[in-house]
Every structure is written in C-alpha cells, then in structure tokens.
Scaffold this active site. Structure first.
Site, mmCIF file in Angstrom:
data_model
loop_
_atom_site.group_PDB
_atom_site.id
_atom_site.type_symbol
_atom_site.label_atom_id
_atom_site.label_comp_id
_atom_site.label_asym_id
_atom_site.label_seq_id
_atom_site.Cartn_x
_atom_site.Cartn_y
_atom_site.Cartn_z
ATOM 1 N N ASP A 93 19.452 -116.422 42.231
ATOM 2 C CA ASP A 93 18.116 -116.540 41.635
ATOM 3 C C ASP A 93 18.175 -116.734 40.124
ATOM 4 O O ASP A 93 17.260 -117.282 39.515
ATOM 5 C CB ASP A 93 17.304 -115.277 41.970
ATOM 6 C CG ASP A 93 15.937 -115.283 41.319
ATOM 7 O OD1 ASP A 93 15.159 -116.201 41.619
ATOM 8 O OD2 ASP A 93 15.648 -114.392 40.501
ATOM 9 N N LEU A 151 8.829 -114.236 38.962
ATOM 10 C CA LEU A 151 8.161 -115.390 38.343
ATOM 11 C C LEU A 151 9.139 -116.444 37.822
ATOM 12 O O LEU A 151 8.727 -117.408 37.182
ATOM 13 C CB LEU A 151 7.276 -114.902 37.180
ATOM 14 C CG LEU A 151 6.080 -114.043 37.586
ATOM 15 C CD1 LEU A 151 5.391 -113.483 36.353
ATOM 16 C CD2 LEU A 151 5.088 -114.853 38.412
ATOM 17 N N ARG A 152 10.440 -116.239 38.082
ATOM 18 C CA ARG A 152 11.416 -117.221 37.591
ATOM 19 C C ARG A 152 11.140 -118.616 38.140
ATOM 20 O O ARG A 152 11.281 -119.615 37.443
ATOM 21 C CB ARG A 152 12.845 -116.800 37.958
ATOM 22 C CG ARG A 152 13.448 -115.795 37.009
ATOM 23 C CD ARG A 152 14.971 -115.799 37.053
ATOM 24 N NE ARG A 152 15.490 -114.683 36.276
ATOM 25 C CZ ARG A 152 15.908 -113.552 36.811
ATOM 26 N NH1 ARG A 152 15.888 -113.390 38.111
ATOM 27 N NH2 ARG A 152 16.361 -112.581 36.043
ATOM 28 N N GLY A 153 10.769 -118.680 39.418
ATOM 29 C CA GLY A 153 10.494 -119.982 40.039
ATOM 30 C C GLY A 153 9.384 -120.725 39.322
ATOM 31 O O GLY A 153 9.502 -121.931 39.052
#
Length: 375
Positions: A212, A293-295
C-alpha cells in the site's frame, strides 16, 4: 539539441552505454508509471510486478540516463541542492549560514541498485561511535540512501527483501529524510528519491501494508506478439554490436523526451483538477473499499502528473482513466475466491462512477457478444 544529451553522447566511449529509453518496445504501463514518478516524486514510487526477462532493470536504468543532469554541491556525499533547504545536508546549510562560498558541479541523476543481501548499516549508513567519543565529532559513513538522494533507488526482487528494510526504505521515501541513531548520537540527512521495486509474483507477495505504501503498481507481461518479439531481439542485438551508433540514432528522441520531462516538472504546479472529479475519484475508492486515503491522494497526484506530461493544465476524465488502475489495484482487499483480476475490478467501478459505458455490458445489451461499434 539539448546540451545535456550532447555532452553525454560525447562520453559514450568513457561511460558505460545505457540502452535508450525511447528505444524500448512495449511495456507502456511500466514506462508511464516511471515517467510520472519522475515528474512528481511525491507520488510515492512504483512497484513493478511481472515475468522474468521483461526488461525491468533495463527500463529503469534507461530512465535514469535520459533525465537531465542535476546541480549538486561539490564534495558533499548527499548530492545536496545548492539552494533548496529540503534537499540540503546540515553541513551545506552550516556553510551557507556562515557565509562561506560553495562550489557546484553537474552530475547524472544517481541510479542506485540495492543488493538483496544489504544490511541496515549499508542502507542507512553508520556512525563511528569511537571517533565521536574520542574526537567529539559526528563521524558518519553515508549509506545507499545518501547516494540515492535526488535520484532513483531500485530494489530488484523487493518481495524477497527483509520487511524491516522495506519499511526503512518506504519511510525515507515518504519523508525525504534518513535518520541514523546510535548510542544517543543522531544524524539526519536528505534522502528524497524515486523508489522503484520489482519482483515476480511467483516468488512471493509483499505484505499488503507494505504494498500500500508504493504509489503505483505496474504489471508487465512477456510480449506474445511474434513481430514485436523479433523487433525487441533485433534492437538488442544492434545495441550490443555497436552501442555508440545505436545511441546516436535515438539521440534526437532522447533529447525531446528529456525536454518534455523538464517542461512537465515546471508545468505541474499549474495543473488543477475539478472538484467534481476529485469527488468521483474518492467515490471509486470508497466503493472499492480501499483502506485509508492514500488511494485518493495518489490518484489525484498521478492524474495531474499525466496532464503535465501531455502539456495541459487541466485534468480530464481520460487522465484519471489511464492512471486509476495503477494507483488502486494493489490497495484492494484480496478475496481468495475472487476470479476477476483487480485491474478489471477498478476499471468497472470507475466506469460506473464516471458514467462511462462498460464494454462488456454493451456487448451483452446489443446481443452481438461484442461492444457497440465492433463488427
């Protein structure tokens, strides 16, 4: 003609020849992911997973070679920037604060290979405690992270690397700094680099928490088209027989790509993305049940970098379509019973949220078994 390319071509006889980036056939997803990370290193690097012998290492070295030379402070082991404090070592900062003159030199963007058996000391650097105690100086021996500052750090077979070392690399890549602490002595130096990991899924997967942390995930497959395979083999043979002549043939294309990257880096801060598009991106992430919220952040950044690469200052739906699979496919929760590949799943939800027709749905609706418009 770009002066950087011209000067590098004059060094072909003294410097190891590198296969030109613009001559690489196929593997478009990998090439695009690498270029976008160069334009905006804050995307967070790229994980390249695929078959053996598909040109992963060749492509990454080729990318480093086509990048414009960087200006560094002479004699500094951290490739310090002469004017940006965020890319400057404490030693250089002290010199500038003291009013001392600093000299600079131009050098190629560093491309550092991290060997599989590397220790933490080799990666992060070491502090000579004995010298520090006896002479009262912070004796620091820089590691690979110091050498990689402002460059590219390549980890082949990253899925076989010790998890702790992968954590260290990802932390440095995210923060832009490397801190080494030994016996109460602490040393910090800039370590901002594009982290590129590669591996073969057959040899084991990376833990989801680590996966991720990579900005993008590119999948590459062995080229099946016989015509393309012959073209790749012939190009490689031509390069091996006479590297100088082969490089000369691609010099104009290399110079054009280099200038395109420079322009894109300058244009990036002007690129904007419409609020409604941001909401749609977040809706895709929510419907795919992406943790954190990385995506969302990476998809926004990558779409902006793509717009900048193509000379635009406004992100389009097509920009998002072209990058969203790379930004999200490795963040999905793995379902052992799921037969659909993750790229298709991301694309399907994207089409639904953005109101675009899904090719397979069209095919079933028009009763032909083929998407509309296909005969």
């Amino acid at each position: 003609m770009s002066p950087t390319i011209a000067s590098s071509s004059a060094k072909f006889s003294t410097r190891r020849a590198v296969f030109p980036f613009t001559a690489i056939v196929g593997q478009e997803e990998m090439k695009l992911a690498l270029l976008l990370n160069v334009i905006d290193p804050k995307i967070g690097g790229v994980m390249i997973m695929g078959d053996r012998g598909t040109g992963k290492s060749t492509t990454i070295r080729a990318l480093a070679d086509v990048l414009p030379d960087i200006e560094v402070v002479s004699g500094d082991p951290f490739n310090s920037h002469p004017s940006d404090p965020g890319l400057m070592s404490d030693w250089v900062k002290q010199q500038i604060e003291a009013g001392d003159a600093i000299t600079t030199i131009k050098k190629k963007v560093p491309m550092i290979d991290l060997p599989l058996g590397a220790t933490e000391d080799r990666v992060c650097g070491t502090i000579d405690i004995e010298k520090a105690l006896s002479e009262g100086v912070k004796a620091f021996e820089p590691g690979l992270l110091a050498q990689a500052n402002r460059g590219i750090l390549y980890v082949d077979e990253v899925n076989l690397l010790d998890d702790h070392l992968v954590d260290v690399l990802l932390d440095s890549a995210a923060s832009g700094w490397n801190t080494v602490e030994r016996e109460g002595i602490s040393i910090r130096h800039p370590a901002r680099f594009v982290l590129v990991g590669s591996g073969n899924p057959e040899e084991g997967e990376l833990r989801p928490q680590l996966l991720d942390r990579f900005g993008l995930h590119a999948e590459i497959r062995t080229v099946k088209d016989p015509t393309l395979r012959v073209e790749i083999v012939e190009q490689r043979s031509e390069f091996d027989q006479d590297p100088d002549a082969f490089l000369e043939k691609y010099q104009a294309q290399q110079a054009a790509l280099q200038q395109k990257l420079i322009s894109a880096q300058e244009r990036l801060k002007l690129v904007s993305i419409d609020h409604e598009l941001k909401v749609n991106i977040s809706q895709v992430c929510a419907e795919l049940d992406v943790d954190g919220l990385r995506g969302d952040i990476v998809t926004n950044r990558t779409a902006k970098a793509l717009a900048a690469l193509e000379g635009r200052t406004e992100v389009t739906v097509d920009d998002i379509r072209r990058v969203i699979v790379m930004a999200l496919r490795h963040r999905l929760r793995k379902d052992p019973l799921e037969s659909i590949d993750s790229g298709y799943k991301v694309q399907k939800v994207f089409n639904q949220v953005f109101g675009l027709a899904d090719p397979e749905t069209e095919a079933s609706q028009n009763g032909t078994g083929k998407p509309a418009g296909v005969r």
